[in-house]
Scaffold this motif. Sequence first.
Motif, PDB file in Angstrom:
ATOM      1  N   VAL A  68       0.833  -1.200   0.000  1.00  0.00           N
ATOM      2  CA  VAL A  68       0.000   0.000   0.000  1.00  0.00           C
ATOM      3  C   VAL A  68       0.870   1.254   0.000  1.00  0.00           C
ATOM      4  N   PHE A  69       0.519   2.157  -0.898  1.00  0.00           N
ATOM      5  CA  PHE A  69       1.185   3.455  -0.996  1.00  0.00           C
ATOM      6  C   PHE A  69       0.125   4.531  -0.790  1.00  0.00           C
ATOM      7  N   ILE A  70       0.442   5.499   0.040  1.00  0.00           N
ATOM      8  CA  ILE A  70      -0.456   6.637   0.266  1.00  0.00           C
ATOM      9  C   ILE A  70       0.368   7.896   0.050  1.00  0.00           C
ATOM     10  N   GLY A  71      -0.131   8.759  -0.809  1.00  0.00           N
ATOM     11  CA  GLY A  71       0.618   9.970  -1.129  1.00  0.00           C
ATOM     12  C   GLY A  71       1.955   9.674  -1.773  1.00  0.00           C
ATOM     13  N   GLY A  72       2.036   8.560  -2.506  1.00  0.00           N
ATOM     14  CA  GLY A  72       3.261   8.184  -3.195  1.00  0.00           C
ATOM     15  C   GLY A  72       4.300   7.507  -2.321  1.00  0.00           C
ATOM     16  N   LYS A  73       3.995   7.338  -1.036  1.00  0.00           N
ATOM     17  CA  LYS A  73       4.946   6.722  -0.107  1.00  0.00           C
ATOM     18  C   LYS A  73       4.457   5.340   0.323  1.00  0.00           C
ATOM     19  N   TYR A  74       5.386   4.416   0.415  1.00  0.00           N
ATOM     20  CA  TYR A  74       5.058   3.070   0.859  1.00  0.00           C
ATOM     21  C   TYR A  74       4.716   3.110   2.344  1.00  0.00           C
ATOM     22  N   VAL A  75       3.498   2.643   2.679  1.00  0.00           N
ATOM     23  CA  VAL A  75       3.095   2.624   4.091  1.00  0.00           C
ATOM     24  C   VAL A  75       3.093   1.227   4.679  1.00  0.00           C
ATOM     25  N   GLY A  76       3.129   0.199   3.830  1.00  0.00           N
ATOM     26  CA  GLY A  76       3.253  -1.140   4.375  1.00  0.00           C
ATOM     27  C   GLY A  76       2.346  -2.165   3.751  1.00  0.00           C
ATOM     28  N   SER A  77       2.301  -3.283   4.456  1.00  0.00           N
ATOM     29  CA  SER A  77       1.520  -4.440   4.025  1.00  0.00           C
ATOM     30  C   SER A  77       0.176  -4.435   4.750  1.00  0.00           C
ATOM     31  N   ALA A  78      -0.549  -5.512   4.627  1.00  0.00           N
ATOM     32  CA  ALA A  78      -1.857  -5.623   5.271  1.00  0.00           C
ATOM     33  C   ALA A  78      -1.751  -5.405   6.780  1.00  0.00           C
ATOM     34  N   ARG A  79      -0.759  -6.031   7.399  1.00  0.00           N
ATOM     35  CA  ARG A  79      -0.608  -5.897   8.856  1.00  0.00           C
ATOM     36  C   ARG A  79      -0.389  -4.437   9.246  1.00  0.00           C
ATOM     37  N   ASP A  80       0.446  -3.724   8.500  1.00  0.00           N
ATOM     38  CA  ASP A  80       0.723  -2.319   8.798  1.00  0.00           C
ATOM     39  C   ASP A  80      -0.521  -1.456   8.612  1.00  0.00           C
TER      40      ASP A  80
END
Length: 102
Positions: A68-80
């Motif tokens: 998952v990317f939000i605002g072009g930044k990687y925020v993590g996987s499902a757990r994150d």
Amino acid sequence: MDRLNELAKTKAAVIFSKSTDCMCHSIETLFYELGASPAVYELENDPRGRDMEWALQQLGCKPTVPAVFIGGKYVGSARDVISAHLNGSLKDWLIQAKAIWL
């Protein structure tokens, strides 16, 4: 890696996914329920999907999807993402990236 970075910036929220993965489906559903309309890229349907999966591994994505990317930044996987949702920060991230409005 360049294609991955390009796609990660196409919308405020982007999910790299596989159509057969139940966690991918769950994360996509969570975003829709929060009012976001993420760009979803299913790796098995992209001719360069294997290359993108390799690039996701290089970013440290384990498992590689959902990524998952939000605002072009990687925020993590499902757990994150689920952890961020439970502590309230996911919605804030989506608002800051203008993926949802209040």
